[in-house]
Design an enzyme around this catalytic site. Sequence first.
Site: not given
Ligand SMILES: Cc1ncc(C[n+]2csc(CCOP(=O)(O)OP(=O)(O)O)c2C)c(N)n1
Lengths: 575, 163
Positions: A51, A113-114, A163, A482
């Site tokens: 979803e 439920f749900q 529903k 990052m």
């Molecule tokens: C759902 C979610 N969880 C955690 C984060 C924190 N976060 C920001 S950038 C990042 C790393 C992303 O890794 P990747 O997709 O491999 O991108 P890269 O920075 O390596 O290009 C994380 C964990 C986020 N932005 N969104």
Amino acid sequence: MALLSGGEMLLRALHDEGVEFIFGYPGGAALHIYDAIFRQDKVEHILVRHEQAATHAADGYTRATGKPGVVLVTSGPGATNAITGIATAFMDSIAMIVISGQVARESLGSDAFQETDMIGVSRPIVKHSFMVQNPQDIPEIIKKAFYIATTGRPGPVVIDIPKDVTDPNVKFEYSYPETVKIRSYSPPAKGHSGQIKKAVDILLSAKRPIIYAGGGVIQGEGSELLTQMARKLGYPVTNTLMGLGAFPATDKQFVGMLGMHGTYEANMTMHESDVILAIGARFDDRVTNSDVKKFCPDATILHVDIDPASISKTVTAHVPIVGPVVPVLKEMLELVEAGKSKIDAAALKVWWERINHWRTRDSLKVVLADNDVIKPQQVIQALYEVTQGDAYVTSDVGQHQMFAAQYYHFDKPRRWINSGGLGTMGFGLPAAMGVQLAFPSATVACVTGEGSIQMNIQELATCKQCSLPVKIVNLNNKALGMVKQWQDMQYGGRHSHSTYADSLPDFVKLAEAYGHVGIKIEKLSELKSKLQQAFAMKDKLVFIDVVVDPEEHVYPMAIRGGGMNEMFLSKTERT
Amino acid sequence: MRRIISVLMENQPGALSRVVGLFSQRNYNINSLTVAPTEDPTLSRLTLTTVGDDRKIEQIIKHLNKLVDVAKLVDLTEGNHIERELMLIKVKATGAQRAEVKRVADIFRGVVVDITPTMYTIQLTGTSDKLDGFIAALAGTPILEVARTGVSGIARGEKVLSL
Ligand SMILES: Cc1ncc(C[n+]2csc(CCOP(=O)(O)OP(=O)(O)O)c2C)c(N)n1
Ligand SMILES: [Mg+2]
């Protein structure tokens, strides 16, 4: 007048509202609605595999088309799975309609439920929500929901439907309202002319002006007028992450994106300016840096926004203008035309000389690696060339997102589709599906990272089922890049839970397992040709796994606690 | 500074929770809150008191206005206004204290609305300050229970808050 059940009315109303697609996933509380979907052929349902992906797909559809995307989920887990996507849309002011099934009216509140209190759970992240109490109310609620979602500052609207309200055996007369009026809701239709006049006077007398344009310009369809006005003025323009494409990136007046990872020249121009025209932008902390007291010390701030609550929230506006961008820009443009002679050409010339000097710093210069290693920035540069700057680019969140924002030069609005406010990893692929459905023959690239793509990787199956030829460009740095960059810069290089090189899937095989094409690129020498090859496969989804230099950082990067003029420019240089 | 904000909103399920939710979500205070339908049963009037500097109050007002269910609102503290709160208070009243409590209640124009041999229930109306003052004046008298309605208010003079 036709007699229709609640479920049928819902579908009819969506069709009458001009809806092409519903992104959804079935379940108990939504089954009457799903049966109504089965028995009609006007609105197409896209079956996602999670979803969250339905919400991002609808969101991508909205961002690319300007028409609100529609989501349908069941109660309980279906509804809660949609929450991340609703919050994503809310933070970026994206119109979206989310219809959630709910337990029958008589079971409400019984921990059935749900059963989840979807209205309660979603309350802080929606523009508005409706609980449908009677089937007869469905047409009017749908009408109101679309009106609220798309007018004023747009946002997601949730409609929770018990529903039994969609019971196929209980039928009612259906008619769709032509107009809607909500006495407690009246978004502004135009700006205050006196304020506009005052703002233009200040703008025309500026010596060091800058136009700072955000996502509101794109949402409000103001890009063309903004571009006209900026060209008339001859002033520098910067766009926010959300505003990329609002003003053409290849225009010589464009100084690049501003903010945390903005260009040196954009941030310097902001900091040294004497007048800032902020339009459809909200002085987000990713723009102003953390200490607003140090923000642009000499600047008189003219702030145009449709949402009064965005004005003087963090940075005080000297001239606030509340209104939709188009009518405001029209008025401004007329005044600018009439008062053009007041522009201080000499001062502007000096200003541009300073800006051009900042430009020579070349803050986006890519330091090439040896040994045929690919720098992530080079992938975006190659992508830009291969797609001739004309692709829809969705992205996930991380370094790859910033590289895409910095190195793909967006000349048109609605081409750059990313989660700016919430920063939702997992956004890119489903958003690309929404875009591709809206524009079947367009080139849609999803720039992602090996971390983010795994958050909604299951959507490869949806792409297969719906034949969506999205091109996934995976900047594979084998890390949560990052996060790792922050750990390098602020935590002594301790990479706490940001690497997983030994447990990454084989993305080529994975793509193939889903019935798609996978390509791996490891050498710089083959980057462009392989990208070309991938993008030549017009009717296929191609997963392009590009192995990039894992040590690369995103620069410039704002120095925390500083002004906009304080940036790291590389691992060894700072302002 | 303390503010009294009066809000006219749709008398609909969920409307109140949106107002209250806004305050917790954005880290604003609510000191008191009262809500009831108006002469038009489709509209409710909600009055709340809060504290904050001008910037915060401006944001509170803007965000309240943004709520789709909110039709109109006014910061009553910006002009002359009448402020009232009602309190029902149960106090121990035995022996010599019985007369003393009654005397203090009279001074504050309180009304004894219920009695038992050992206690009084007193009703008092006025500004929140006055109610606070009454409680302070009862020092030494054991207070058994306090029920306050929260502040309601209306502008003085010709000004009206209506659609
Ligand atoms: C759902 C979610 N969880 C955690 C984060 C924190 N976060 C920001 S950038 C990042 C790393 C992303 O890794 P990747 O997709 O491999 O991108 P890269 O920075 O390596 O290009 C994380 C964990 C986020 N932005 N969104
Ligand atoms: Mg990565």
